[in-house]
Design a protein around this motif. Sequence first.
Motif, PDB file in Angstrom:
ATOM      1  N   THR A  77      -1.061   1.167  -5.806  1.00 47.17           N
ATOM      2  CA  THR A  77       0.176   1.844  -5.411  1.00 47.17           C
ATOM      3  C   THR A  77       1.028   2.174  -6.624  1.00 47.17           C
ATOM      4  OG1 THR A  77       0.160   0.696  -3.290  1.00 47.17           O
ATOM      5  CG2 THR A  77       2.262   1.634  -4.004  1.00 47.17           C
TER       6      THR A  77
ATOM      7  N   ASP B  86      -3.520  -4.339  -3.853  1.00 42.71           N
ATOM      8  CA  ASP B  86      -2.987  -3.057  -3.393  1.00 42.71           C
ATOM      9  C   ASP B  86      -1.815  -2.585  -4.245  1.00 42.71           C
ATOM     10  OD1 ASP B  86      -4.809  -2.862  -1.259  1.00 42.71           O
ATOM     11  OD2 ASP B  86      -3.531  -4.087   0.029  1.00 42.71           O
TER      12      ASP B  86
ATOM     13  N   ARG C  77       0.838  -1.203   0.000  1.00 45.87           N
ATOM     14  CA  ARG C  77       0.000   0.000   0.000  1.00 45.87           C
ATOM     15  C   ARG C  77       0.873   1.252   0.000  1.00 45.87           C
ATOM     16  NH1 ARG C  77      -2.106   0.493   4.639  1.00 45.87           N
ATOM     17  NH2 ARG C  77      -1.282  -1.359   5.672  1.00 45.87           N
ATOM     18  N   LYS C  78       0.424   2.280  -0.689  1.00 45.00           N
ATOM     19  CA  LYS C  78       1.206   3.511  -0.809  1.00 45.00           C
ATOM     20  C   LYS C  78       1.487   4.131   0.549  1.00 45.00           C
ATOM     21  CE  LYS C  78       1.404   8.003  -3.143  1.00 45.00           C
ATOM     22  NZ  LYS C  78       1.517   8.826  -1.936  1.00 45.00           N
ATOM     23  N   GLU C  79       0.544   4.003   1.494  1.00 45.64           N
ATOM     24  CA  GLU C  79       0.723   4.606   2.820  1.00 45.64           C
ATOM     25  C   GLU C  79       1.880   3.975   3.591  1.00 45.64           C
ATOM     26  OE1 GLU C  79      -2.797   2.889   2.394  1.00 45.64           O
ATOM     27  OE2 GLU C  79      -2.486   4.387   0.809  1.00 45.64           O
TER      28      GLU C  79
ATOM     29  N   LYS D 139      -0.428   5.183  -8.432  1.00 52.58           N
ATOM     30  CA  LYS D 139      -0.234   6.385  -7.617  1.00 52.58           C
ATOM     31  C   LYS D 139       1.223   6.833  -7.651  1.00 52.58           C
ATOM     32  CE  LYS D 139      -4.055   5.821  -4.327  1.00 52.58           C
ATOM     33  NZ  LYS D 139      -4.421   5.561  -2.910  1.00 52.58           N
TER      34      LYS D 139
END
Length: 308
Positions: A142, A138, A113-115, A145
């Motif tokens: 990602t 995910d 995940r990007k976070e 993004k």
Amino acid sequence: MKTLFCIGELLIDWISTDIDSSLVDSVNFIKKAGGAPGNAAISCNRLGGKSAFAGKVGNDAFGLFLKETLDQENVDTTNLILANEYTTFAYVSIKKGGERDFIFMRGADALLRKEEINLPSENAVFHFGSATGFLGGDLSETYFKALDYALEKKFFISFDPNFREALWPNPEKFIEFSKDFISKSDLIKLSEEEALLISGKKDLQEAIATFKLKKNAIVCVTLGKNGTLLYFQEKLEIVPSISVEAIDTTGAGDAFIGAVLKQVCDKTPESYNEIKNYVSFANKVAAISTTKLGAIEALPTLEQILKY
């Protein structure tokens, strides 16, 4: 020198030691670290570059082995995340001439995940070379993004679709996503099969002509022992390779793109002759990488290239 930032899968390659055998017939396998983005990062570093990797592996013996592999190659693993899911596997058999047979068993790489990661804010070249980046989960979100982020930051962007037929029995979505990335990238590295598949053409020159490209985009279509078809600044020619006895072509494309991007990190090419020299050097790196078994182990150092 800029940092090469690679995002995507890191996995275990289980390579059959039964030479010229299909996966159906193979019995004996050895464990190797693999995954196209990780291979490209290591290729860059072995040639004197600086790279970082973002991805996810299992918090298991295999994931720890992969992290240790990157650490030993001085790849920045700050953004390598350990997951509770198992590490992704690929089973590979080698046929005559070094051609490969693949089966993937996907695990943790899909969950990035990007976070969870910190994208570089400056002095970076972004490489999108994941075979699994378009498969959903995910990681796909990602992946896109990260592309938008790199575009916003005006970073140099490299794309290698790494098509695997076993992953895409119906490749329509793969083609759609690849065209999107091609239109937004500064460097596009394709195999002959990928160029024809994505373009829908039967001729490479026609294939390149159909792509929507950024101004001064570089297109490299790798042709194995025949070299690389280079398109840059409206010029098109085959840059020859060197002659070697190929044992295993696994990772040769990653060796090539890692070598090109190491040079791009040193200096963004501004002329046709400059990028032609980059490609000529990368052809040599890729060719030498096929003379040993395995992807990462076969990636040559700068010293080995100069001695060859």
